[in-house]
Scaffold this active site. Structure first.
Site, PDB file in Angstrom:
ATOM      1  N   ASP A 479       0.855  -1.198   0.000  1.00 35.38           N
ATOM      2  CA  ASP A 479       0.000   0.000   0.000  1.00 35.38           C
ATOM      3  C   ASP A 479       0.885   1.240   0.000  1.00 35.38           C
ATOM      4  O   ASP A 479       1.867   1.318   0.754  1.00 35.38           O
ATOM      5  CB  ASP A 479      -0.914   0.003   1.226  1.00 35.38           C
ATOM      6  CG  ASP A 479      -1.891   1.165   1.214  1.00 35.38           C
ATOM      7  OD1 ASP A 479      -2.966   1.016   0.602  1.00 35.38           O
ATOM      8  OD2 ASP A 479      -1.580   2.205   1.812  1.00 35.38           O
ATOM      9  N   ASN A 487      -2.682  12.948  -3.705  1.00 32.06           N
ATOM     10  CA  ASN A 487      -3.797  13.410  -4.550  1.00 32.06           C
ATOM     11  C   ASN A 487      -4.251  14.802  -4.150  1.00 32.06           C
ATOM     12  O   ASN A 487      -4.506  15.662  -5.009  1.00 32.06           O
ATOM     13  CB  ASN A 487      -4.965  12.428  -4.453  1.00 32.06           C
ATOM     14  CG  ASN A 487      -4.777  11.217  -5.347  1.00 32.06           C
ATOM     15  OD1 ASN A 487      -4.055  11.278  -6.338  1.00 32.06           O
ATOM     16  ND2 ASN A 487      -5.422  10.116  -5.000  1.00 32.06           N
ATOM     17  N   HIS A 492      -5.068  14.448  -8.893  1.00 34.10           N
ATOM     18  CA  HIS A 492      -5.227  13.039  -9.262  1.00 34.10           C
ATOM     19  C   HIS A 492      -4.364  12.610 -10.445  1.00 34.10           C
ATOM     20  O   HIS A 492      -3.885  11.459 -10.464  1.00 34.10           O
ATOM     21  CB  HIS A 492      -6.697  12.737  -9.536  1.00 34.10           C
ATOM     22  CG  HIS A 492      -7.522  12.686  -8.275  1.00 34.10           C
ATOM     23  ND1 HIS A 492      -7.567  11.577  -7.471  1.00 34.10           N
ATOM     24  CD2 HIS A 492      -8.298  13.631  -7.677  1.00 34.10           C
ATOM     25  CE1 HIS A 492      -8.352  11.818  -6.431  1.00 34.10           C
ATOM     26  NE2 HIS A 492      -8.811  13.064  -6.531  1.00 34.10           N
ATOM     27  N   ASP A 496      -2.079   9.369 -10.273  1.00 29.16           N
ATOM     28  CA  ASP A 496      -2.088   8.252 -11.228  1.00 29.16           C
ATOM     29  C   ASP A 496      -0.674   7.941 -11.707  1.00 29.16           C
ATOM     30  O   ASP A 496      -0.298   6.769 -11.841  1.00 29.16           O
ATOM     31  CB  ASP A 496      -2.983   8.587 -12.422  1.00 29.16           C
ATOM     32  CG  ASP A 496      -4.461   8.550 -12.070  1.00 29.16           C
ATOM     33  OD1 ASP A 496      -4.802   8.021 -10.989  1.00 29.16           O
ATOM     34  OD2 ASP A 496      -5.277   9.043 -12.880  1.00 29.16           O
ATOM     35  N   ARG A 511      10.347 -11.357  -9.949  1.00 27.45           N
ATOM     36  CA  ARG A 511      10.711 -12.382 -10.928  1.00 27.45           C
ATOM     37  C   ARG A 511       9.602 -12.528 -11.971  1.00 27.45           C
ATOM     38  O   ARG A 511       8.458 -12.117 -11.750  1.00 27.45           O
ATOM     39  CB  ARG A 511      10.923 -13.726 -10.227  1.00 27.45           C
ATOM     40  CG  ARG A 511      11.930 -13.697  -9.095  1.00 27.45           C
ATOM     41  CD  ARG A 511      11.875 -15.014  -8.341  1.00 27.45           C
ATOM     42  NE  ARG A 511      10.520 -15.315  -7.902  1.00 27.45           N
ATOM     43  CZ  ARG A 511      10.133 -16.483  -7.383  1.00 27.45           C
ATOM     44  NH1 ARG A 511      10.998 -17.471  -7.281  1.00 27.45           N
ATOM     45  NH2 ARG A 511       8.888 -16.666  -6.996  1.00 27.45           N
ATOM     46  N   ASP A 512       9.956 -13.171 -13.087  1.00 28.13           N
ATOM     47  CA  ASP A 512       8.966 -13.398 -14.142  1.00 28.13           C
ATOM     48  C   ASP A 512       7.851 -14.321 -13.668  1.00 28.13           C
ATOM     49  O   ASP A 512       6.721 -14.235 -14.161  1.00 28.13           O
ATOM     50  CB  ASP A 512       9.641 -14.011 -15.381  1.00 28.13           C
ATOM     51  CG  ASP A 512      10.547 -13.018 -16.088  1.00 28.13           C
ATOM     52  OD1 ASP A 512      10.369 -11.802 -15.863  1.00 28.13           O
ATOM     53  OD2 ASP A 512      11.430 -13.464 -16.844  1.00 28.13           O
ATOM     54  N   GLU A 522      -4.762   2.481  -4.261  1.00 31.02           N
ATOM     55  CA  GLU A 522      -3.304   2.501  -4.149  1.00 31.02           C
ATOM     56  C   GLU A 522      -2.763   1.195  -3.580  1.00 31.02           C
ATOM     57  O   GLU A 522      -1.599   1.126  -3.172  1.00 31.02           O
ATOM     58  CB  GLU A 522      -2.856   3.686  -3.273  1.00 31.02           C
ATOM     59  CG  GLU A 522      -3.231   3.574  -1.805  1.00 31.02           C
ATOM     60  CD  GLU A 522      -4.621   4.128  -1.480  1.00 31.02           C
ATOM     61  OE1 GLU A 522      -4.859   4.486  -0.314  1.00 31.02           O
ATOM     62  OE2 GLU A 522      -5.457   4.216  -2.405  1.00 31.02           O
TER      63      GLU A 522
END
Length: 612
Positions: A479, A487, A492, A496, A511-512, A522
Site C-alpha cells: 500500500d 492526490n 489526481h 495516477d 521475478r517473471d 493505491e
C-alpha cells in the site's frame, strides 16, 4: 404442387409456364440449339424476381412471356448467378427499360467486378453482403454459395416455399432437341459432357452438390438443358458426383490420355488438400508431396506481407511455424506489384539476364551459381489483384521446367494463395485475440494484472499447493503511504502517475514467475510462487527499498517522497485464497500502525481453509 411436372409434358413453350406456385418458366427456345438457356420468374407483385435474364437473342421472347404473367415494370430483382453473356447480355436492354429507382441486379461481388463494365445505371445488390438471403412477400430466398462451379463467385438460389432450386450452370446439359422437362435417367447423358468440360474438377463439383443437398430440393430449375423433376434429383446428383471433370483443360495440344489423367489426379489432390486441411503446415506438406511427384523439388518456402508491412517467412527449416524477417531479393522485387505490372515486367524481361531461364505469366525461374534452379511464383490477392505473397520452389541441380511441369506449378498457385491468405487471417485473428485477452487481464493504468485474472490463476496455484507442499505460495500486500495526501496536494493526474511508477518499479524487481496485481486504489498485491519464507521476506525488502529510492519526479521541481507499507503472509495447505489475502492485509495494517515504510509478516497459523 406437382413436383414431377407431368403437367408440362405437352406444354406449349410459346407461352409462360408455371412450374410451381408463383414460379414461372419464361425462357425462349432457340431451334437447333443444343445449348438452351432458361429464364425463370417468381411473381411477387411489384417485388417480383427474374432469374438469369438471358441474352439479346432470347430476351424478346422472354419479355413477351413475362408480360403474360405480370407487367415487366413489376420486376424489382434481376438475379444473375454468374456473368456469362448467355444470361447477362440482356442487361443493357433491361437497364434502358427500367425506370424504378429500387430495381437492383442481384449477384456475387466477383460477378459485379465484371458486370459493372456494362455501364448500367441499376445498382448491384450483393448476396454475400446480405446474409445470403432475400426476403419476399410470401417467401424468403436463400442463396447457396457454390464457388468455382463454374466460376469463383458462382451461387444458386433456393426457394424453401416451393422447393425449387434455381441451379445456374449446375445440372445443366446439352440437349440434341429442346426438352423442357427431363423425362428419365437417360437425361444424365445430356449432363455428362456439359459438366466434364465446364466444371473444373470433381471435388469442386462435389463441394457444390454437397451444399445443395443440405436443402429439400423438389424441382431443379436448371439454366441449361431441361428442368429436372423431384424423382430424378437424387439419381442425377449421385451420378454427377462420380464424374471426372475438367480433364480436357490440361490438353494444350497434347491429348495423351494418360498425361491428362495424371494431371487431373494432381489437380484433384490439390483441391482435396484445400478442402480437408486447415493448418498451413498440413497444406504445405501435402502440396509438397503432390508437387514432388511431378517436379524434382527439394523444398518450397513461402513469403507473405503482414498487415503492418513486415514479412512472414514460412519455410521447411522452421516447419512453417512462421518467422518475421526479411525475404530474398527476387521476392522483395515483386511484392506489391499489380497483375498488369507483373505482366509488363515479364514482357520486357531478357530470359538470359541474370541467369533467368524461364519466365511466364505465372512464374519466373533462375539458376543459382551452384546450378540449383529457383522458381519464383507470385501469389496474387484475389480481391486486390496484387502480389502480396510468393513461393520459392527449389529444384535439384541441372533442372529445367518442362511445359507439363509448368502446368503443375500453375495449378498450385491458387490453392497456395488461398492457404496463405487463410493463414494470414488466422494469425491476425489470433494476434487480436491475444491483444484483447491482455487488455482484459491487465489494469489499464498500471499494466499489472487485474483481480479477475488473480482469482483465476491463484485458485489453480493454490490447488497445486494443496497437492504438493513444496509448491509454496506467498502473498505480499503493498500500500502506498499517505497516498491521499499526494492526490490532495498534487492532483489526481499526478497520483495516477505515482501509481504507474510504483507498478514499474515492482515489475523491475520481481521475478517473471511472480504475479503482481493491482488490488484496488493505491493497493497492490504480489503473489510469490515457489519461494521460501526467507526469500519472500527478501523480495519484500527489495520492493520497499527500491520504491523508497525511486525519484518520483512527476512534473515537479523536486521529487515526491514515496514509500510503501507491506504485509506478507505464507499460505497454509488447503487455506482459501480469500483467507491468505486477509492475513496479508492484516499484516499490512500492522505495518501502517508501526510507522509505515516497513514490512510485517503474518503469523503462519494453521487454518482449515475458511474464507477469511
Amino acid at each position: 404442387m406437382n413436383s414431377e411436372l407431368t403437367h408440362l409434358d405437352l406444354a406449349d413453350t410459346a407461352h409462360a409456364l408455371e412450374i410451381a406456385p408463383r414460379v414461372w418458366w419464361v425462357g425462349h427456345v432457340l431451334n437447333d440449339d443444343v445449348f438452351q438457356c432458361h429464364v425463370y420468374l417468381i411473381e411477387q407483385g411489384d417485388q417480383s424476381v427474374l432469374f438469369d435474364p438471358g441474352s439479346r437473342l432470347t430476351f424478346p421472347g422472354t419479355l413477351r412471356k413475362i408480360e403474360e404473367v405480370i407487367p415487366f415494370t413489376r420486376i424489382r430483382y434481376f438475379v444473375c448467378h454468374h456473368q456469362d453473356p448467355d444470361i447477362t447480355a440482356a442487361l443493357p436492354l433491361i437497364d434502358e427499360m427500367t425506370d424504378r429507382p429500387d430495381a437492383v441486379i442481384v449477384t456475387h461481388w466477383r460477378a459485379e467486378a465484371l458486370l459493372k463494365h456494362y455501364g448500367l445505371k441499376m445498382p448491384f445488390w450483393l448476396v454475400d453482403q446480405h446474409d445470403w438471403r432475400l426476403p419476399l412477400d410470401d417467401r424468403e430466398l436463400r442463396f447457396v454459395f457454390t464457388p468455382y462451379a463454374h466460376f469463383p463467385g458462382a451461387f444458386c438460389t433456393f426457394d424453401p416455399s416451393t422447393g425449387v432450386l434455381f441451379s445456374s450452370d449446375l445440372y445443366g446439359g446439352f440437349t440434341a432437341r429442346p426438352t423442357l422437362v427431363a423425362q428419365d435417367e437417360s437425361h444424365f447423358e445430356a449432363l455428362r459432357p456439359f459438366h466434364e468440360h465446364y466444371m473444373p474438377s470433381r471435388d469442386i463439383l462435389n463441394y457444390a452438390l454437397n451444399r445443395i443437398e443440405q436443402y429439400p430440393v423438389k424441382i431443379i430449375a436448371a439454366q441449361h438443358g431441361s428442368i429436372i423433376p423431384e424423382r430424378l434429383v437424387p439419381y442425377l446428383t449421385d451420378k454427377l458426383k462420380h464424374l471426372d471433370c475438367g480433364i480436357y483443360l490440361f490438353a494444350q495440344g497434347n491429348t495423351d490420355i494418360q498425361r491428362l489423367s495424371h494431371l487431373n489426379q494432381t489437380l484433384r489432390e490439390i483441391t482435396q488438400t484445400m478442402l480437408l486441411y486447415r493448418d498451413f503446415r498440413d497444406i504445405a506438406d501435402r502440396l509438397f508431396h503432390v508437387v514432388r511427384r511431378n517436379l524434382p523439388v527439394e523444398k518450397i518456402d513461402y513469403y507473405a506481407r503482414l498487415e503492418d508491412g513486415t514479412l512472414l517467412t514460412l519455410s521447411h527449416e522452421t516447419r512453417f511455424s512462421g518467422v518475421v524477417g526479411d525475404a530474398p531479393a527476387e521476392v522483395l522485387a515483386i511484392l506489391g506489384m499489380t497483375r498488369p505490372e507483373w505482366e509488363m515486367a515479364h514482357a520486357s524481361m531478357d530470359p538470359d539476364l541474370h541467369g533467368h531461364t524461364l519466365h511466364t505469366g505465372f512464374f519466373c525461374s533462375r539458376h543459382t551459381e551452384d546450378g540449383e534452379l529457383v522458381v519464383t511464383m507470385p501469389l496474387f490477392s484475389p480481391q486486390r489483384e496484387r502480389i502480396e505473397a510468393a513461393a520459392l520452389i527449389y529444384l535439384h541441380r541441372d533442372s529445367d521446367v518442362t511445359p507439363e511441369q509448368e502446368q503443375v506449378i500453375q495449378q498450385i498457385a491458387m490453392p497456395l494463395q488461398v492457404a496463405l491468405e487463410r493463414e494470414m487471417i488466422y494469425r491476425s485473428i489470433e494476434s487480436k485475440r491475444k491483444e484483447a485477452y491482455q487488455r482484459s487481464i491487465r489494469d489499464p493504468l498500471t499494466g499489472l494484472f487485474t483481480r479477475v485474472y488473480m482469482q483465476d490463476v491463484m485458485e489453480r496455484q493454490c490447488s497445486l499447493h494443496d497437492r504438493d507442499e513444496n509448491a509454496l505460495v506467498s502473498a505480499l500486500m503493498i500500500d502506498v503511504d499517505h497516498f491521499k495526501a499526494v492526490n490532495d496536494t498534487y492532483g489526481h493526474p499526478v497520483g495516477d502517475e505515482v501509481l504507474r511508477q510504483v507498478a514499474t518499479v515492482m515489475r523491475q524487481v520481481v521475478r517473471d514467475t511472480d504475479i503482481p496485481v493491482r488490488f484496488g486504489g493505491e493497493e497492490f498485491i504480489l503473489f510469490l510462487v515457489g519461494t521460501t519464507p526467507t526469500d519472500a521476506g527478501r523480495s519484500a525488502e527489495r520492493i520497499r527499498a527500491a520504491i523508497e529510492r525511486h525519484a518520483f519526479a512527476v512534473n515537479q521541481k523536486a521529487p515526491i517522497p514515496i514509500t510503501v507499507s507491506l504485509g506478507l503472509a505464507f499460505r497454509n495447505p488447503f487455506e482459501s485464497l480469500d483467507s491468505l489475502i486477509l492475513r496479508a492485509d492484516e499484516a499490512l495494517y500492522r505495518a501502517k500502525q508501526a510507522g509505515r515504510n516497513r514490512c510485517e509478516t503474518a503469523a503462519n497459523q494453521r487454518s482449515g481453509g475458511g474464507a477469511g
